[in-house]
Design a protein around this motif. Structure first.
Motif, mmCIF file in Angstrom:
data_model
loop_
_atom_site.group_PDB
_atom_site.id
_atom_site.type_symbol
_atom_site.label_atom_id
_atom_site.label_comp_id
_atom_site.label_asym_id
_atom_site.label_seq_id
_atom_site.Cartn_x
_atom_site.Cartn_y
_atom_site.Cartn_z
ATOM 1 N N LYS B 282 38.522 30.725 44.387
ATOM 2 C CA LYS B 282 37.958 32.280 44.075
ATOM 3 C C LYS B 282 38.618 32.781 42.810
ATOM 4 N N ALA B 283 38.995 31.845 42.253
ATOM 5 C CA ALA B 283 39.834 32.400 40.882
ATOM 6 C C ALA B 283 39.159 32.121 39.431
ATOM 7 N N GLY B 284 37.884 31.705 39.618
ATOM 8 C CA GLY B 284 37.056 31.399 38.375
ATOM 9 C C GLY B 284 37.674 30.269 37.464
ATOM 10 N N LEU B 298 36.461 31.450 42.876
ATOM 11 C CA LEU B 298 35.716 32.805 43.043
ATOM 12 C C LEU B 298 36.286 33.808 42.267
ATOM 13 N N PRO B 299 35.977 35.241 42.284
ATOM 14 C CA PRO B 299 36.362 35.923 41.266
ATOM 15 C C PRO B 299 37.656 36.649 41.199
ATOM 16 N N VAL B 300 38.271 36.494 42.499
ATOM 17 C CA VAL B 300 39.784 36.799 42.502
ATOM 18 C C VAL B 300 40.814 35.968 42.653
ATOM 19 N N ARG B 301 41.958 36.135 42.192
ATOM 20 C CA ARG B 301 43.023 35.453 42.507
ATOM 21 C C ARG B 301 43.998 36.599 43.437
ATOM 22 N N ARG B 302 45.167 35.829 44.088
ATOM 23 C CA ARG B 302 45.981 36.929 44.730
ATOM 24 C C ARG B 302 47.487 36.661 44.254
ATOM 25 N N SER B 303 48.130 37.898 44.232
ATOM 26 C CA SER B 303 49.402 37.768 43.691
ATOM 27 C C SER B 303 50.251 38.194 44.682
ATOM 28 N N CYS B 304 51.597 37.938 44.634
ATOM 29 C CA CYS B 304 52.503 38.847 45.494
ATOM 30 C C CYS B 304 52.630 40.099 44.838
ATOM 31 N N ALA B 305 53.380 41.092 45.742
ATOM 32 C CA ALA B 305 53.826 42.198 45.111
ATOM 33 C C ALA B 305 54.473 42.058 43.647
ATOM 34 N N ALA B 306 54.519 43.154 43.020
ATOM 35 C CA ALA B 306 55.327 43.081 41.775
ATOM 36 C C ALA B 306 55.284 41.726 40.863
ATOM 37 N N CYS B 307 54.175 40.771 41.097
ATOM 38 C CA CYS B 307 53.992 39.647 40.329
ATOM 39 C C CYS B 307 53.034 39.706 39.390
#
Lengths: 91, 618
Positions: B282-284, B298-307
């Protein structure tokens, strides 16, 4: 270019993304000469070398997939393969 | 005191009460936080010889001085217990809002002992605790549990939870938060043995830092650097990019470590599997394989908080969206001979929903596949590459049914029950299944696995960094490479105690010097790089001393017979072999570099020099 006097540069990870290809045949020579040829052939690969002429720290090199090296004066013989990889192997 | 609350909360689930325990400054300074501080607490709180699944066994959540600061990747927490898989110290890390909320709840660490009589949720808010029934979430997956508890408690609360595998005491069950896992060593089973489904935390107790302006400036600088080339691989491609690199270097564990290349690796990433489904992230990101590869994001990646790195790439399979990392990909793919990407995604998703470590799950199934092919077990159709049986086996492990009940004990125990030559190829060290680094092709890493305090472990020893460099011959380990392995362990011990994400490590020019500056800004202590070097050595040795207390002997610091008696069949690794004598020579060099004796024990003068003498039970 492909022939008896060439070496093959294989791109893996970020180098593959930057180069936009999986491999490139270039004239045999020192690693410095080979990387210069990569820069010419892959103009989008803009962060391969540092300003002081050394390989950027985020990349590393493997000779024929066996030995790792950073000595840009090392000379490759025709037919050898130089792997260009991301330096961070972990995950 | 800056950066800390200076106390931990000890909760006794059996009695339903709690007490605050002070954490003196001299302890915090020597053990920092995270894995280091939790190791100190294990010495203090864990009864010697305890059964990891007994009520008296403590389960420790530990924060760090950097949690709650704007420093990138600092929202992390350690979970530590005696492992039901290895019977040794086990530390695992996870990330995100739980760490921040737990610190706001008013504690530097949470020590949980005892056991509930019924499935329960432990709620901690601003230092006050409550135990409530978890009957309505027992049996739910980790994401379902978190969603249900968020509905009940409100969005201020953050949860660390177990899935059904933890409830069923699968010895490699995880503790999950926000679909990230404290994954290795079966901490979820420890939590399950206490009938504790979830820990929910919230609070408003902020911890002051000594130099707020210094912290903010350092955070800005670190964030800026974290956007640079040192993290590009994680950000742009994700760790799945390792697969093709390791395959090319003939270092990719395949078919239960019988091979180190997987002929279908390219297919696994580029499509055309059994089901012919696409493997879309999902990260393109750009393709990893060939120019027409469908490994796109896909269009988004995910991060941990404060990363600010954002390493998590989400892939789309027939069962939905799945976060996939290299370790899950290798273990549920090549290790089991699986080349269908959608099967790997489904298996990874199933592990997430059961709450199981993907490495140990994949390795257990791969081990069973080899046993089945050799006629050592009557099976459910398990063979390398048989994807339907593999998917079925994941669920059998989670439910502890049939063969799954045996595999849920881990490969070491399963091999001892199966008998024959199964123990020779059960892929574990100290009971912990080996991650995705072929030991014979990465021989400094082989040493790191052999001597690791929690078993075969790529996160506590970064020895593969030595193998992937010009400093060592990866196909022929030496005493010199052993000494370099010590350095990688020390760096890991520091990062796991601060806590900072290891994906940040390439950003630092000098990790110890820059970490000392960060810690000085936060705590106000005048910390030096030399002090942190000593702290790292202290923490590694404290872990070792805990294991010695629990019965460790040098016989554990080894690899399964396969790795020491069979050469690799792949010419890409020059048919590498790792003779037992070579490994033992490296182990001796490692012990010497650590200041330990030839049997691997810690001399009393080393204990004194590392200021460990006053630690309880040492």
């Amino acid at each position: 270019m492909m022939g008896a006097e060439t070496v093959t540069v294989e791109f893996l990870g970020i180098p593959r993304q930057r180069a936009g290809r999986t491999e490139l045949a270039v004239a045999a020579g020192t690693i410095a000469e080979i990387l210069s040829a990569v820069e010419r052939a892959c103009p989008a690969f803009t962060d391969l070398m540092r300003a002081d002429g050394k390989l950027a720290p985020q990349y590393t090199l493997s000779l024929n997939g066996k030995r790792f090296l950073r000595d840009l004066d090392h000379e490759l013989a025709p037919g050898e393969r130089l792997l260009l990889l991301s330096a961070d192997a972990g995950g | 005191m800056f950066g800390y609350h200076g106390r931990y909360l000890r909760v006794d689930l059996t009695r339903g009460n709690c007490e605050w325990m002070p954490l003196p400054e001299n302890v915090l300074r020597r053990f920092i936080g995270g894995v280091g501080l939790a190791t100190y607490l294990m010495h203090r709180e864990c009864p010697p010889g305890v059964d990891p699944l007994a009520p008296e066994a403590p389960l420790i959540f530990c924060l760090s001085p950097l949690v709650g600061t704007p420093l990138t990747t600092s929202a992390k927490f350690a979970v530590v217990a005696k492992s039901p898989l290895t019977q040794r110290l086990n530390d695992a890390l996870s990330s995100s809002h739980f760490a921040i909320a737990a610190k706001k709840a008013g504690l530097d660490a949470l020590v949980i002992t005892g056991a509930c009589s019924q499935p329960s949720t432990l709620i901690i808010q601003d230092g006050e605790i409550a135990l409530v029934s978890a009957a309505d979430v027992w049996g739910l997956s980790p994401p379902e549990t978190e969603a249900r508890l968020t509905d009940q408690l409100g969005p201020r609360f953050q949860m660390a939870v177990i899935g059904p595998a933890g409830e069923n005491l699968v010895r490699f069950a995880t503790i999950s938060h926000d679909n990230r896992h404290a994954g290795r060593g079966g901490l979820g089973a420890v939590m399950g043995s206490k009938k504790l489904k979830a820990v929910a935390v919230a609070g408003s107790q902020l911890v002051e830092v000594a130099d707020p302006a210094g912290v903010v400036a350092a955070a800005r600088d670190l964030s800026k650097r974290s956007f640079g080339p040192a993290t590009a691989k994680y950000r742009e491609l994700g760790t799945v990019a390792n697969l093709l690199t390791f395959n090319r270097l003939a270092a990719l564990p395949t078919r239960n470590f019988q091979q180190s290349t997987f002929a279908e690796a390219d297919k696994l990433l580029s499509g055309g599997g059994v089901r012919g489904e696409g493997f879309r992230s999902k990260a393109g990101s750009s393709p990893l394989t060939t120019n027409d590869s469908p490994l796109t994001s896909l269009p988004v990646r995910r991060s941990c908080a404060a990363c600010t790195i954002g390493c998590e790439h989400i892939y789309e399979g027939s069962a939905g969206e799945v976060r996939l990392e290299y370790e899950s990909l290798f273990a549920l793919g090549p290790l089991c001979g699986i080349s269908d990407r959608d099967v790997v995604l489904r298996a990874a998703l199933a592990c997430d929903q059961w709450g199981m470590d993907t490495i140990s799950t994949g390795a257990s199934i791969a081990f069973a596949m080899e046993c089945a092919e050799k006629g050592l077990i009557n099976d459910i159709g398990l063979r390398f590459g048989e994807y339907a049986a593999m998917l079925q086996c994941v669920d059998l492990i989670g439910r502890r049914e049939g063969l799954g009940n045996l595999l849920a004990e881990g490969t070491r125990h399963a091999a001892s029950v199966i008998g024959g030559d199964a123990p020779d190829f059960a892929p574990h060290v100290k009971g912990l299944e080996i991650p995705g680094y072929e030991p014979r092709a990465l021989q400094t890493m082989a040493l790191g696995f052999a001597v690791g305090s929690r078993g075969a472990d790529h996160n506590r020893s970064g020895a593969y960094e030595v193998d992937f460099s010009e400093r060592a011959d990866r196909l022929h380990g030496t005493p010199d490479s052993a000494r370099l392995a010590v350095e990688t362990e020390d760096r890991a011990a520091l990062m796991d105690s601060l806590i900072l994400c290891k994906f940040l490590r390439g950003v630092f020019t000098d990790l110890f010097t820059e970490s000392a500056e960060l810690l000085t800004y936060v705590t106000g202590w005048n910390v030096s790089a030399e002090e942190l070097h000593a702290s790292a050595r202290r923490i590694v040795t404290a872990k070792k001393l805990f294991n010695i207390r629990e019965g460790w002997t040098a016989a554990e610091d080894t690899l399964p017979k396969r790795f020491l008696s069979e050469g690799l069949p792949d010419s890409g690794s020059s048919n590498a072999v790792l003779p037992r004598e070579r490994l033992e020579e490296m182990i001796q060099a490692y012990y010497a570099a650590r200041g330990w004796d030839r049997q691997g024990y810690v001399p009393s003068d080393s204990i004194r020099d590392l200021s460990l003498a006053e630690v309880p039970t040492i």
